[in-house]
Design an enzyme around this catalytic site. Structure first.
Site, mmCIF file in Angstrom:
data_model
loop_
_atom_site.group_PDB
_atom_site.id
_atom_site.type_symbol
_atom_site.label_atom_id
_atom_site.label_comp_id
_atom_site.label_asym_id
_atom_site.label_seq_id
_atom_site.Cartn_x
_atom_site.Cartn_y
_atom_site.Cartn_z
ATOM 1 N N GLY A 404 -5.250 -0.026 8.876
ATOM 2 C CA GLY A 404 -3.817 0.097 9.086
ATOM 3 C C GLY A 404 -3.230 1.026 8.047
ATOM 4 O O GLY A 404 -2.480 1.946 8.351
ATOM 5 N N ALA A 405 -3.592 0.765 6.801
ATOM 6 C CA ALA A 405 -3.052 1.552 5.705
ATOM 7 C C ALA A 405 -3.913 1.319 4.474
ATOM 8 O O ALA A 405 -4.700 0.380 4.440
ATOM 9 C CB ALA A 405 -1.614 1.132 5.414
ATOM 10 N N ASN A 408 -3.885 3.456 -1.951
ATOM 11 C CA ASN A 408 -4.222 4.378 -3.045
ATOM 12 C C ASN A 408 -3.030 4.551 -3.977
ATOM 13 O O ASN A 408 -1.905 4.792 -3.535
ATOM 14 C CB ASN A 408 -4.583 5.754 -2.476
ATOM 15 C CG ASN A 408 -5.495 5.663 -1.287
ATOM 16 O OD1 ASN A 408 -6.576 5.131 -1.387
ATOM 17 N ND2 ASN A 408 -5.030 6.155 -0.143
ATOM 18 N N HIS A 440 3.443 -4.423 2.161
ATOM 19 C CA HIS A 440 2.090 -4.865 1.763
ATOM 20 C C HIS A 440 1.443 -3.825 0.831
ATOM 21 O O HIS A 440 0.969 -4.156 -0.248
ATOM 22 C CB HIS A 440 1.247 -5.056 3.030
ATOM 23 C CG HIS A 440 -0.182 -5.460 2.792
ATOM 24 N ND1 HIS A 440 -0.634 -6.742 2.978
ATOM 25 C CD2 HIS A 440 -1.268 -4.748 2.388
ATOM 26 C CE1 HIS A 440 -1.927 -6.810 2.703
ATOM 27 N NE2 HIS A 440 -2.339 -5.603 2.337
ATOM 28 N N GLU A 441 1.458 -2.583 1.265
ATOM 29 C CA GLU A 441 0.779 -1.543 0.471
ATOM 30 C C GLU A 441 1.475 -1.344 -0.878
ATOM 31 O O GLU A 441 0.816 -1.104 -1.887
ATOM 32 C CB GLU A 441 0.734 -0.218 1.241
ATOM 33 C CG GLU A 441 0.036 -0.287 2.602
ATOM 34 C CD GLU A 441 -1.317 -0.966 2.569
ATOM 35 O OE1 GLU A 441 -2.039 -0.827 1.561
ATOM 36 O OE2 GLU A 441 -1.658 -1.665 3.540
ATOM 37 N N HIS A 444 0.539 -3.917 -3.394
ATOM 38 C CA HIS A 444 -0.771 -3.627 -4.003
ATOM 39 C C HIS A 444 -0.660 -2.727 -5.235
ATOM 40 O O HIS A 444 -1.580 -2.681 -6.045
ATOM 41 C CB HIS A 444 -1.656 -2.884 -3.006
ATOM 42 C CG HIS A 444 -2.453 -3.766 -2.089
ATOM 43 N ND1 HIS A 444 -3.170 -4.843 -2.520
ATOM 44 C CD2 HIS A 444 -2.674 -3.681 -0.748
ATOM 45 C CE1 HIS A 444 -3.799 -5.397 -1.474
ATOM 46 N NE2 HIS A 444 -3.499 -4.712 -0.391
ATOM 47 N N GLU A 463 -5.740 -9.160 -1.524
ATOM 48 C CA GLU A 463 -5.215 -9.174 -0.159
ATOM 49 C C GLU A 463 -4.337 -10.386 0.131
ATOM 50 O O GLU A 463 -3.352 -10.289 0.845
ATOM 51 C CB GLU A 463 -6.366 -9.080 0.849
ATOM 52 C CG GLU A 463 -7.168 -7.774 0.721
ATOM 53 C CD GLU A 463 -6.304 -6.534 0.853
ATOM 54 O OE1 GLU A 463 -5.148 -6.635 1.297
ATOM 55 O OE2 GLU A 463 -6.793 -5.443 0.494
HETATM 56 ZN ZN LIG Z 1 -4.186 -4.892 1.635
#
Ligand SMILES: [Zn+2]
Length: 1072
Positions: A404-405, A408, A440-441, A444, A463
């Site tokens: 999905g993504a 980085n 979500h990204e 991270h 996650e």
């Molecule tokens: Zn993730």
């Protein structure tokens, strides 16, 4: 990564694979290899092809968008396979620990020649750990397709770790510290394919303990289209019609080694200085900002080096770069993107700039993610109490993207459909997907990037946290969406249904040290994402917001730029709880967060808490045991040949698993749904818990446990309390209607959702009478909110599937339609809904009403689709309302014939510049009931020729998802798989995960003992080809066995109840 939406049957993302039987190198020169060398290299490479054989890639991703991959050659597989399952000895070893990298200077020249080659050189500064012996060799990772130019490899000693070097990207000596005297002589170099190891062996004394060295390694590779490592992606320019190329990376979990030799483990953090060579007309991106540009001397004429600033210390899997030969291939959008003038949005103290990159155009559709992203990054800085440490954030929509993504650091990459949202043509659920994926990204960037797990076994820390925090981030930006309530139906209840199988696994697989890429890829599943997020949420509510945040901030600060394990997080949270608690800690006596959480993360499954009230004195007995859907299902799968899956005799022994459970509750008199701190603990080592006399009020009042479903457990009650709850849902409660939900009036939406899901799941597991459980659902005819309906329809899905091949299906159809009718009538013709949740509800109700053959829904859908077919230019003019497209397309294809299907297929083929439209059409193509059309669709999965291939590799999982939801299609698909197995195996390069997903889609519509036997036979015949998909297949088979057992046990009771309900509404049901 974000993989969860991509799963065929749940939150598991998908990966797809390619076979590359013809990897060839050969080109007219690059930045690092001269013509003469290139000719030699061609010969070497040809030899390498023969040796390497077919290479296989698969990727397994996150529940919304999917995430990551692996590679294993068929030869490797054969070598490993002796018919037994699991990883063979020696496969996937960890790197030796004596050498640690501190910095990488990476130079890569991407040629975009006809063979898509790239070449490069990496300088890796390493330190030999003190106290070890002199090293005669150094081991690092390199991908099987990467060619090391062995004769030019140099290792030299540095005078100190701090010595500054000026590494050059041009050929020749590094022009830094390399002299004849300090070069360490190399004896030979070798490779260990099963672990992707590249080993440099030294003559003489080798490397000294405590010494600092630089490894200088030139290499060459090929951009493939497998969606992993350093790969190529393409699209057609919407104006010129020309094909455009972009080269981009996807390194998580173990694919950095496919782009350059490196120490490819998450615990080996280092700084990265990236230099990318490109044509003068091109451009490049990486994690950091460009520091300087410089003409190349050895590269093609006029080419430029983009030198990037050094990164902070980080793991290899978070490195990213992108190169395009033409600067007009992609367009940057900033906050004032319409004028395309830079206007940095400032974040924290770093004056961080924020932008989005897309193919040309997309100004409107990038705006939502741009604003949301900037706002949520600011929000997270406050939430985590730590500033975003990078100087920029660029989010890129990549035309071909497996997961999905991918998070980085500073350069987040996305599949186009989860970054771009155009309000004029994308649905509300699409908008929610974009919001959840972006949040979500960006979560991270702290959880995963700043602090990283030491090893993949703690992947759930990355996650699970990102999945939980995406709801908090989205809720902060879009408070009207009530995402914190929706978490329960979107994550918790779906995850519980997977985790109810005997074949589930623990969130943290204990001391697992496997370094096998395929086994690591398997960790990216709904347990890591979904259950991980539920456990974090439970802890948040148990400790309280302030303590939780305090512990989190101290953990992030302590471990910044380093690696941590779950125990480090537990320690920070325990400290916070004890200092905040001041003798009143929310933790049970003497226990730490680790003591509590180990029972949840190291142990598989989850409990059901039983509450048995004594109505005469107000006491209650509370107990726990593991909740399993049907303990006999796994036995039926494992049973001897020919064993009857319905055998009732060999009941499973009672499970012994126990948990430390934080217990919350309220009663009809109290109605305190907000206090989610535990009122008491049900402890693992202790027996049942007795609540004393007078704990509960009068016998006519209900009690509810597990408030807001914050604990990861189900609750069962005595029949009388179920009856009281059922009454409260129906509004026959004395307090009903006197105030807003949860405050003294109606039950909160989350509580309604919880009661429905618990009741129907308990009934399915044989722990509650179906008459009571189905009785709980009768209130739905008055229900108008999204969250309860989502739980209800989610629970009905099982009955819908399991009854679909029985003569009783018509009654289920009538019963659900009876519940749906009022909300359908209220919403279906309503064009002016503004609330996003009401739009989502409307769309879900439409889908179900059509699926259950509601006359108005069918005729409306067919009419709208016909109007579309008659449109003058249907690719542009689509009269079907955006929110209704999934339901309308599927209905028209299901009820129609080849004309409707072919029309939609054509639209799909011509939607190359609109991936979100394509993602809506593709699953609808699997809605047909015509076997010959289904066969035509299936055969597309086998198309070998690149130019004829219509379904992109990244989208195969979408077709599989559509198949798994069509009982006719999935049955035919299972036969198709059996008949074309060898061809599918060849086409997908032996990727066990893709093939495993295919078998899962094929099994999803089956429900007889004979089906189960056929599935087992098929798997047995192909055991070795499924080696790394065993977990998925175990679950698919157990689910099938569960359906078989269910039909034997429950069909009669359920059908009697349904016919009674249907008869209440109609006089004539005789022909059902
Ligand atoms: Zn993730």
């Amino acid at each position: 990564m974000n993989s969860s939406q991509m799963s065929v049957t749940g939150s598991r993302a998908e990966f797809i694979t390619e076979d590359y039987p013809n990897i060839k190198y050969g080109r007219g020169g690059g930045c690092f290899v001269s013509h003469a060398k290139a000719a030699l290299f061609l010969l070497l490479a040809a030899a390498a092809v023969i040796v390497t054989g077919l290479l296989v890639y698969y990727y397994a991703p996150c529940p919304r968008a999917g995430e990551f991959v692996s590679s294993l050659s068929l030869e490797d597989q054969d070598a490993l396979s002796d018919g037994s399952q699991g990883v063979a000895e020696g496969a996937g070893r960890r790197l030796p620990t004596e050498v640690r990298p501190s910095s990488y200077n990476l130079c890569i020249c991407t040629l975009f020649d006809s063979n898509f080659t790239f070449d490069g050189r990496v300088y890796i500064d390493v330190t030999v750990v003190d106290g070890t012996k002199n090293l005669r060799s150094v081991t690092l990772h390199t991908g099987k397709d990467l060619k090391i130019i062995q004769k030019d490899v140099v290792v030299f000693k540095k005078s100190s770790a701090n010595q500054t070097d000026n590494y050059s990207c041009e050929p020749g000596p590094s022009n830094s510290n390399e002299t004849k005297e300090n070069v360490v002589p190399i004896q030979y170099q070798s490779f260990e394919n099963s672990s992707d190891f590249y080993i440099i062996h030294f003559r003489g004394d080798g490397l000294e303990a405590g010494g600092n060295y630089t490894l200088s390694i030139p290499f060459e590779g090929k951009l493939k289209d497998n969606l992993y490592g350093f790969y190529r992606s393409s699209f057609k320019d919407s104006v010129s019609g020309e094909k455009r190329w972009v080269a981009v990376t996807q390194f998580e979990a173990t694919y950095a080694r496919d782009a350059f030799p490196c120490f490819d483990e998450p615990g080996l953090k280092a700084t990265f200085s990236v230099s990318l060579a490109r044509p003068p007309s091109g451009f490049s991106l990486s994690n950091m900002r460009i520091q300087s540009t410089q003409p190349t001397t050895a590269g093609p004429k006029g080419w430029i080096w983009d030198h990037y600033e050094p990164s902070p210390p980080m793991s290899t899997y978070l490195l990213a770069f992108l190169v395009a030969p033409d600067s007009t291939s992609m367009q940057q959008h900033r906050t004032d993107s319409k004028s395309s003038v830079a206007s940095p949005g400032t974040i924290g103290g770093n004056n961080t700039s924020f932008s989005i990159w897309t193919r040309p155009g997309f100004n409107n559709s990038s705006e939502y993610a741009l604003n949301l992203g900037m706002n949520v990054l600011r929000f997270y800085e406050k939430y985590f109490g730590v500033n975003y440490p990078m100087t920029k954030m660029e989010m890129v929509a990549v035309p071909d993207f497996g997961a999905g993504a991918m998070e980085n650091w500073g350069l987040v990459t996305y599949r186009e459909s989860v970054l771009l949202y155009d309000p004029s043509k994308d649905s509300s659920s699409h908008k929610v997907d974009v919001a959840l994926t972006v949040t979500h990204e960006l979560a991270h960037q702290w959880f995963g990037n700043l602090v990283t797990m030491k090893w993949w076994k703690d992947l759930w820390l990355n996650e699970g946290f990102a999945t939980y925090v995406e709801y908090i981030g989205t809720n902060a930006i879009e408070p009207d969406w009530v995402m914190l309530d929706r978490f329960v139906t979107e994550e918790l209840q779906t995850t519980m249904s997977y985790d109810s199988l005997r074949s589930t696994h623990a969130v943290s697989p204990g001391n697992s040290t496997t370094a096998d890429s395929a086994a690591i890829a398997e960790l990216f599943d709904s347990v890591s994402y979904g259950k991980g997020s539920c456990l974090v949420r439970m802890l948040n509510h148990t400790l309280g917001e302030e303590t939780f945040r305090k512990g989190l901030t101290s953990y992030l600060r302590k471990w910044s730029y380093a690696n941590a394990e779950q125990d480090d997080l537990w320690e920070a949270l325990t400290e916070a709880a004890r200092s905040d608690g001041k003798g009143n800690s929310p933790l049970p006596n003497g226990l730490s967060v680790k003591d509590v959480m180990d029972t949840w993360t190291l142990q598989e499954g989850f409990p059901v808490v039983s509450v048995i009230r004594n109505y005469s004195d107000g006491s209650a007995r509370i107990s726990q045991e593991r909740f399993v859907m049907d303990p006999k299902a796994k036995k039926a799968v494992e049973g001897k040949e020919g064993a009857d899956a319905s055998a009732e005799d060999d009941a499973a022994p009672p499970p012994k698993e126990k948990w430390h459970i934080p217990v919350t509750y309220t009663s009809a008199a109290e109605r305190s749904f907000q206090n989610t701190k535990p009122r008491f603990w049900l402890l693992s080592g202790e027996g049942d818990h007795e609540l004393p006399r007078g704990s509960f009020p009068a016998s006519a009042q209900w009690v509810v446990f597990n408030l807001q479903e914050t604990g990861f457990y189900r609750v069962n009650y005595d029949e009388r309390n179920w009856f009281l709850l059922s009454n409260a849902l129906l509004g026959n409660d004395s307090e009903v209607g006197k105030g807003p939900a949860g405050t003294g009036g109606r039950l909160p939406d989350v509580t309604k959702a919880q009661i429905i899901d618990d009741a129907l799941s308990l009934a399915r597991a044989g722990q509650l009478n179906y008459t009571i459980a189905l009785g709980v659902t009768t209130f739905l005819s008055k229900e108008t909110e999204l969250v309860p309906w989502t739980a209800a329809l989610g629970s009905f899905r099982f009955l819908d599937e399991v009854l679909s091949h029985t003569s009783h299906y018509g009654m289920l159809e009538k019963y659900i339609l009876k519940l749906l009718e009022p909300i359908f009538l209220a919403l279906h013709e309503k064009a002016d809904i503004t609330s996003l949740n009401q739009k989502l509800l409307r769309s879900m109700v439409m889908k179900w009403a059509c699926h259950l053959n509601h006359e108005d829904c069918l005729s409306r859908s067919i009419r709208l689709f016909k109007e579309w077919m008659k449109s003058p230019d249907p690719n542009v003019n689509n009269p079907v309302p955006v929110e209704d497209r999934r339901a309308v397309y599927c209905t028209a294809v299901r009820k129609g014939g080849s004309t409707e299907w072919s029309f939609l297929w054509k639209r799909f083929k011509e939607s190359t510049n609109d991936s979100s439209a394509a993602e809506v059409m593709l699953p609808a193509l699997a809605c047909t009931r015509e076997p010959w059309i289904l066969s035509k669709l299936f055969s597309e999965l086998l198309e070998k020729e690149d130019d004829k291939r219509v379904i992109r590799l990244q989208d195969v999982y979408i077709v599989l998802r559509g198949i798994s939801r069509n009982p006719v299609a999935s049955r035919i698909f299972f036969q198709y798989i059996k008949n074309t197995w060898d061809a599918l195996h060849k086409r997908y390069g032996g990727s066990t995960i893709v093939l495993g997903e295919m078998v899962k889609a094929g099994l999803s519509g089956l429900s007889s003992a004979k089906d189960l036997q056929e599935a087992k036979d098929f798997r047995k015949r192909n055991a070795r080809k499924f080696r790394f998909a065993t977990q998925d297949l175990d679950q698919a088979e157990e689910s099938l066995a569960d359906r078989v057992l269910w039909l034997n046990k429950n069909l009669e009771e359920v059908s009697v109840w349904l016919s009674g309900q249907v008869a209440l509404g109609e006089s004539d049901t005789a022909d059902l």
